[in-house]
Write a protein that holds these residues in place. Structure first.
Motif, PDB file in Angstrom:
ATOM      1  N   ALA A 142     -15.162  69.958  80.400  1.00 33.67           N
ATOM      2  CA  ALA A 142     -16.255  69.234  79.737  1.00 33.67           C
ATOM      3  C   ALA A 142     -15.902  68.957  78.281  1.00 33.67           C
ATOM      4  N   ASN A 143     -15.337  69.972  77.608  1.00 36.72           N
ATOM      5  CA  ASN A 143     -14.959  69.782  76.207  1.00 36.72           C
ATOM      6  C   ASN A 143     -13.833  68.769  76.061  1.00 36.72           C
ATOM      7  N   LEU A 144     -12.931  68.785  77.048  1.00 39.82           N
ATOM      8  CA  LEU A 144     -11.818  67.835  77.014  1.00 39.82           C
ATOM      9  C   LEU A 144     -12.329  66.400  77.154  1.00 39.82           C
ATOM     10  N   SER A 145     -13.358  66.215  77.983  1.00 45.80           N
ATOM     11  CA  SER A 145     -13.867  64.858  78.149  1.00 45.80           C
ATOM     12  C   SER A 145     -14.574  64.393  76.881  1.00 45.80           C
ATOM     13  N   VAL A 146     -15.100  65.329  76.088  1.00 45.66           N
ATOM     14  CA  VAL A 146     -15.665  64.948  74.795  1.00 45.66           C
ATOM     15  C   VAL A 146     -14.563  64.410  73.885  1.00 45.66           C
ATOM     16  N   VAL A 147     -13.408  65.078  73.901  1.00 44.37           N
ATOM     17  CA  VAL A 147     -12.290  64.632  73.066  1.00 44.37           C
ATOM     18  C   VAL A 147     -11.864  63.222  73.466  1.00 44.37           C
ATOM     19  N   LYS A 148     -11.722  63.007  74.791  1.00 47.26           N
ATOM     20  CA  LYS A 148     -11.311  61.687  75.285  1.00 47.26           C
ATOM     21  C   LYS A 148     -12.296  60.621  74.839  1.00 47.26           C
ATOM     22  N   ASN A 149     -13.586  60.953  74.983  1.00 44.80           N
ATOM     23  CA  ASN A 149     -14.626  59.996  74.633  1.00 44.80           C
ATOM     24  C   ASN A 149     -14.601  59.673  73.138  1.00 44.80           C
ATOM     25  N   SER A 150     -14.454  60.711  72.310  1.00 47.07           N
ATOM     26  CA  SER A 150     -14.415  60.484  70.861  1.00 47.07           C
ATOM     27  C   SER A 150     -13.256  59.570  70.500  1.00 47.07           C
ATOM     28  N   THR A 168     -11.851  57.278  72.458  1.00 48.25           N
ATOM     29  CA  THR A 168     -12.175  55.913  72.859  1.00 48.25           C
ATOM     30  C   THR A 168     -13.059  55.241  71.817  1.00 48.25           C
ATOM     31  N   LEU A 169     -14.064  55.987  71.336  1.00 46.15           N
ATOM     32  CA  LEU A 169     -14.977  55.417  70.341  1.00 46.15           C
ATOM     33  C   LEU A 169     -14.226  55.091  69.057  1.00 46.15           C
ATOM     34  N   ALA A 170     -13.340  56.004  68.628  1.00 45.85           N
ATOM     35  CA  ALA A 170     -12.583  55.767  67.404  1.00 45.85           C
ATOM     36  C   ALA A 170     -11.717  54.514  67.554  1.00 45.85           C
ATOM     37  N   MET A 171     -11.101  54.350  68.749  1.00 42.13           N
ATOM     38  CA  MET A 171     -10.260  53.162  68.974  1.00 42.13           C
ATOM     39  C   MET A 171     -11.097  51.896  68.933  1.00 42.13           C
ATOM     40  N   LYS A 172     -12.307  51.979  69.500  1.00 43.85           N
ATOM     41  CA  LYS A 172     -13.211  50.821  69.473  1.00 43.85           C
ATOM     42  C   LYS A 172     -13.543  50.436  68.031  1.00 43.85           C
ATOM     43  N   THR A 173     -13.728  51.459  67.190  1.00 45.55           N
ATOM     44  CA  THR A 173     -14.032  51.186  65.784  1.00 45.55           C
ATOM     45  C   THR A 173     -12.887  50.428  65.129  1.00 45.55           C
ATOM     46  N   LEU A 174     -11.655  50.829  65.491  1.00 45.29           N
ATOM     47  CA  LEU A 174     -10.495  50.160  64.889  1.00 45.29           C
ATOM     48  C   LEU A 174     -10.377  48.723  65.371  1.00 45.29           C
ATOM     49  N   ALA A 223     -20.946  66.709  71.171  1.00 46.64           N
ATOM     50  CA  ALA A 223     -19.774  67.595  71.072  1.00 46.64           C
ATOM     51  C   ALA A 223     -20.226  69.015  70.780  1.00 46.64           C
ATOM     52  N   SER A 224     -21.167  69.148  69.851  1.00 43.97           N
ATOM     53  CA  SER A 224     -21.681  70.476  69.497  1.00 43.97           C
ATOM     54  C   SER A 224     -22.420  71.098  70.679  1.00 43.97           C
ATOM     55  N   MET A 233     -23.290  61.349  76.943  1.00 49.44           N
ATOM     56  CA  MET A 233     -22.068  60.947  76.254  1.00 49.44           C
ATOM     57  C   MET A 233     -21.562  59.600  76.795  1.00 49.44           C
ATOM     58  N   ASN A 234     -21.615  59.447  78.132  1.00 47.45           N
ATOM     59  CA  ASN A 234     -21.209  58.172  78.736  1.00 47.45           C
ATOM     60  C   ASN A 234     -22.079  57.028  78.257  1.00 47.45           C
TER      61      ASN A 234
END
Lengths: 137, 128
Positions: A117-125, A127-133, B29-30, B98-99
């Motif tokens: 679950a924590n790993l999927s948060v990292v992946k998602n973050s 993706t969002l950061a890339m979208k910002t770029l 995340a938190s 999150m999705n």
């Protein structure tokens, strides 16, 4: 807004869950160990977590977790009658480790699910950061 | 001519919502990191932010939004706990949130991009 700080919180949780997985592996590996450097049978290890505040620039701090201590389970292990065993006492019983495989398996599954679950948060973050770029492209 | 595009209402609202979406990602995340912390209450972007944004959009004073309105995190007052340790995180709900948040974020970046693309088109006279 900083997406990376979300990952700071997650990385603490990832490390903590990974240590928990390591300890489960150690407990299972030593489920039959009757001789340890400290003497006596292997004692099951327990991981305890603690909260840690992550300061963020211009915002309320968030909580991440880290491992506070790895301690031994004080519960006594089973005494099994087995006179052939090299570590058997004068009465023919062997003190076995206090590892319960069912507990360890449940802990293993919980820890690996939490890790995923924590790993999927990292992946998602990410993706969002890339979208910002990609804004404006 | 440049100013009106970056000060258009859609652009300003999209910016604020992007801030909120990035903050919501942190909250999630938190929440997931603390899914097993006893007594932890799940965090959420405070409902106050959405209320204020909505009322200002209705009132039409979006220029004030730019500087004064900031999303903040707060404990979710509606989250219930069914666990003996008082933790109110449900991990499936967090992953779904999150999705949803990711889709919202991508949509908002598209809107902001759209604004910038319009400006580019005005300068160069070419569509792409």
């Amino acid at each position: 807004m900083n997406l990376i700080s979300g990952v700071d919180i997650t990385s603490g949780a990832l490390t903590a869950q990974k240590i928990r997985l390591d300890i489960v592996a150690q407990n299972i590996a030593n489920a039959q160990t009757t001789r340890t450097p400290e003497g006596g049978p292997y004692k099951r290890k327990i991981v305890s977590f603690e909260n840690e505040l992550v300061k963020r620039a211009g915002g309320s701090p968030l909580q991440t977790i880290s491992v506070s201590s790895i301690s031994a389970d004080k519960a006594p292990g089973q005494a099994v009658y087995n006179p052939q065993h090299p570590d058997a006492g004068p009465d023919g019983t062997v003190q076995m480790p206090n590892v319960n495989l069912a507990f360890e398996m449940v802990d293993l599954i919980t820890a690996s699910r939490a890790y995923e679950a924590n790993l999927s948060v990292v992946k998602n973050s990410r993706t969002l950061a890339m979208k910002t770029l990609e804004i404006g492209k | 001519m440049i100013d009106p595009i970056f000060q258009s209402e859609n652009y300003q609202v999209a910016r604020k919502l992007l801030d909120a979406a990035a903050l919501r990602q942190e909250a999630i995340a938190s929440n997931i990191a603390n899914s097993e912390t006893p007594g932890y209450r799940r965090l959420e972007v405070s409902a106050d932010f959405a209320e204020q944004l909505k009322s200002r959009v209705r009132a039409g004073d979006l220029m004030a939004v730019k500087d004064t309105l900031k999303p903040t995190l707060a404990q979710d007052p509606f989250a219930r706990s069914v666990r003996p340790d008082g933790n109110s995180v449900e991990i499936e709900k967090e992953l779904l949130a999150m999705n949803k948040n990711a889709v919202e974020y991508e949509y908002l970046t598209e809107i902001v991009s759209g604004n910038i693309k319009q400006l580019k088109m005005a300068i160069t006279g070419r569509v792409a």
